[in-house]
Scaffold this motif. Structure first.
Motif, PDB file in Angstrom:
ATOM      1  N   GLY A 191     -15.831  -5.728  -8.472  1.00 34.72           N
ATOM      2  CA  GLY A 191     -16.132  -7.152  -8.525  1.00 34.72           C
ATOM      3  C   GLY A 191     -15.820  -7.857  -7.222  1.00 34.72           C
ATOM      4  N   LEU A 192     -14.702  -7.511  -6.594  1.00 31.59           N
ATOM      5  CA  LEU A 192     -14.338  -8.118  -5.312  1.00 31.59           C
ATOM      6  C   LEU A 192     -15.350  -7.774  -4.220  1.00 31.59           C
ATOM      7  N   LEU A 193     -15.791  -6.528  -4.186  1.00 29.19           N
ATOM      8  CA  LEU A 193     -16.764  -6.119  -3.170  1.00 29.19           C
ATOM      9  C   LEU A 193     -18.126  -6.766  -3.422  1.00 29.19           C
ATOM     10  N   LEU A 194     -18.504  -6.922  -4.675  1.00 24.36           N
ATOM     11  CA  LEU A 194     -19.750  -7.627  -4.989  1.00 24.36           C
ATOM     12  C   LEU A 194     -19.701  -9.064  -4.470  1.00 24.36           C
ATOM     13  N   ARG A 195     -18.582  -9.725  -4.679  1.00 23.21           N
ATOM     14  CA  ARG A 195     -18.430 -11.097  -4.187  1.00 23.21           C
ATOM     15  C   ARG A 195     -18.428 -11.137  -2.665  1.00 23.21           C
TER      16      ARG A 195
ATOM     17  N   LEU B 134     -10.253  -7.309   1.713  1.00 25.68           N
ATOM     18  CA  LEU B 134      -8.854  -6.939   1.913  1.00 25.68           C
ATOM     19  C   LEU B 134      -8.147  -6.718   0.581  1.00 25.68           C
ATOM     20  N   LEU B 135      -8.487  -7.524  -0.413  1.00 27.55           N
ATOM     21  CA  LEU B 135      -7.898  -7.325  -1.739  1.00 27.55           C
ATOM     22  C   LEU B 135      -8.355  -5.996  -2.351  1.00 27.55           C
ATOM     23  N   ALA B 136      -9.643  -5.689  -2.192  1.00 32.94           N
ATOM     24  CA  ALA B 136     -10.148  -4.416  -2.700  1.00 32.94           C
ATOM     25  C   ALA B 136      -9.476  -3.245  -1.984  1.00 32.94           C
ATOM     26  N   LEU B 137      -9.279  -3.384  -0.681  1.00 38.80           N
ATOM     27  CA  LEU B 137      -8.600  -2.342   0.082  1.00 38.80           C
ATOM     28  C   LEU B 137      -7.143  -2.202  -0.349  1.00 38.80           C
ATOM     29  N   ALA B 138      -6.486  -3.329  -0.620  1.00 34.48           N
ATOM     30  CA  ALA B 138      -5.088  -3.288  -1.054  1.00 34.48           C
ATOM     31  C   ALA B 138      -4.937  -2.622  -2.420  1.00 34.48           C
ATOM     32  N   LEU B 139      -5.996  -2.634  -3.220  1.00 35.53           N
ATOM     33  CA  LEU B 139      -5.931  -2.020  -4.545  1.00 35.53           C
ATOM     34  C   LEU B 139      -6.135  -0.507  -4.516  1.00 35.53           C
TER      35      LEU B 139
END
Length: 354
Positions: free
Chosen positions: A246-250, A69-74
């Motif tokens: 990085g967020l998607l990797l995690r 969700l954070l990656a999508l928000a970016l």
């Protein structure tokens, strides 16, 4: 009125109608190509479809939900920064709003999705301008070159890390040579950004490249402070890209250490940027191959890295390209000519980067 004048007058509506239908046909063709490539890359291609299903599953089930969700928000932040950069470049040519700049970026993204090496990005931004469209080519190039400079600066540092750590550990002299070469490459890439007259001189010295000089002649008219802003915004957008990766990797279960992981991400983006592509779809294979190799050196399994890289492409390229279709269909490709006196003169700016 003479007959030949009446004949010419009668032909003008026909030419206008023919041109209108050509524009409509071009828009529909771009729409169909974009939708076809989206279908092929997200649904028909098994690897991408699997990554997309896993992305949705992890989001709906709660596993990795917050990073995704954070990656999508970016995503809007990413393209908002790019629109900010284009607004800063375009207003040097004519008055333009941030809203139009954001729309131009989305249109360029959609057109670039279906054109070789994403050259449609130039057309999408130029069409949104009222005047000085020829100079806009140089403005678009300046923005893209600024992004390339940041990619090279960070990417060479990442690749040097891998070379020194995994390949040249027992060869200190060679490692020193690699570091010196990286510094020289970075200086050579950075110099034309602030000394664009040197770039124009090089174009004039090479006969096959002389025809490009008129398109880039606007670059020296940008002041140094504008170049600083372009470079800073390019760096900010690069940080957003890296944070998304990085967020998607995690989210997919990759747990590389922060420093080496950042070096792998930077190296991946650089290798992808160095390889020309037929369209945005071709970027996928280059990035995935680079990412899986570099993260493989860090001991990360292939599947999480592959899934994260594919998801990054879907979030930042596929979805915004689909969103830009609505703007493409409403484009005004041809604008009415206005008297030369009605065209606003560019605001004078001092301390041009030359």
């Amino acid at each position: 009125m003479p007959d030949h004048l009446l004949q010419n007058y009668a032909e003008k509506p026909e030419r206008t109608t023919r041109r209108k239908w050509l524009v409509i046909g071009g828009k529909l063709l771009i729409t169909l190509l974009t939708l076809g490539l989206l279908w092929y890359s997200v649904v028909a291609d098994a690897a991408t479809a699997a990554a997309w299903r896993r992305l949705l599953t992890s989001t709906l089930t709660g596993e990795g939900r917050m990073p995704v969700l954070l990656a999508l928000a970016l995503v809007p932040v990413n393209w908002g920064v790019e629109a900010w950069k284009w607004w800063r470049l375009a207003r040097h040519l004519e008055p333009v709003s941030f809203r139009r700049s954001f729309r131009a970026v989305l249109v360029g993204l959609t057109l670039g999705f279906v054109t070789p090496n994403r050259v449609g990005d130039y057309a999408g931004r130029i069409i949104e301008l009222q005047h000085r469209r020829l100079d806009a080519l140089g403005a678009v190039f300046l923005g893209r070159y600024g992004q390339l400079v940041v990619t090279v600066l960070a990417g060479t540092a990442g690749l040097v890390y891998f070379l020194l750590t995994f390949y040249l550990r027992d060869y200190p002299a060679t490692g020193l040579g690699v570091v010196v070469a990286a510094v020289l490459v970075n200086a050579g890439v950075l110099l034309p950004l602030y000394r664009s007259r040197l770039l124009l001189a090089v174009l004039m010295a090479v006969p096959p490249l002389r025809r490009f000089r008129r398109f880039l002649a606007v670059m020296p008219t940008y002041p140094a402070r504008a170049i600083h802003v372009v470079l800073a915004l390019s760096g900010l957008r690069y940080v957003v890209f890296c944070a998304q990766f990085g967020l998607l990797l995690r989210a997919y279960g990759a747990h590389a250490p922060l420093g080496p992981g950042a070096a792998a991400i930077a190296g991946t983006f650089l290798l992808k940027s160095l390889v020309p592509s037929l369209n945005a779809l071709a970027d996928v294979g280059v990035r995935e191959l680079s990412a899986t190799h570099l993260f493989g050196l860090l001991g990360e399994p292939m599947l999480p890295v592959l899934s994260a890289s594919l998801s990054l492409w879907v979030l930042n390229i596929a979805l915004p390209s689909a969103a830009g279709l609505g703007f493409v269909l409403r484009l005004k490709v041809f604008r009415k000519k206005q008297p030369a006196l009605a065209r606003p003169a560019p605001a004078p700016e001092s301390s041009a980067a030359s």
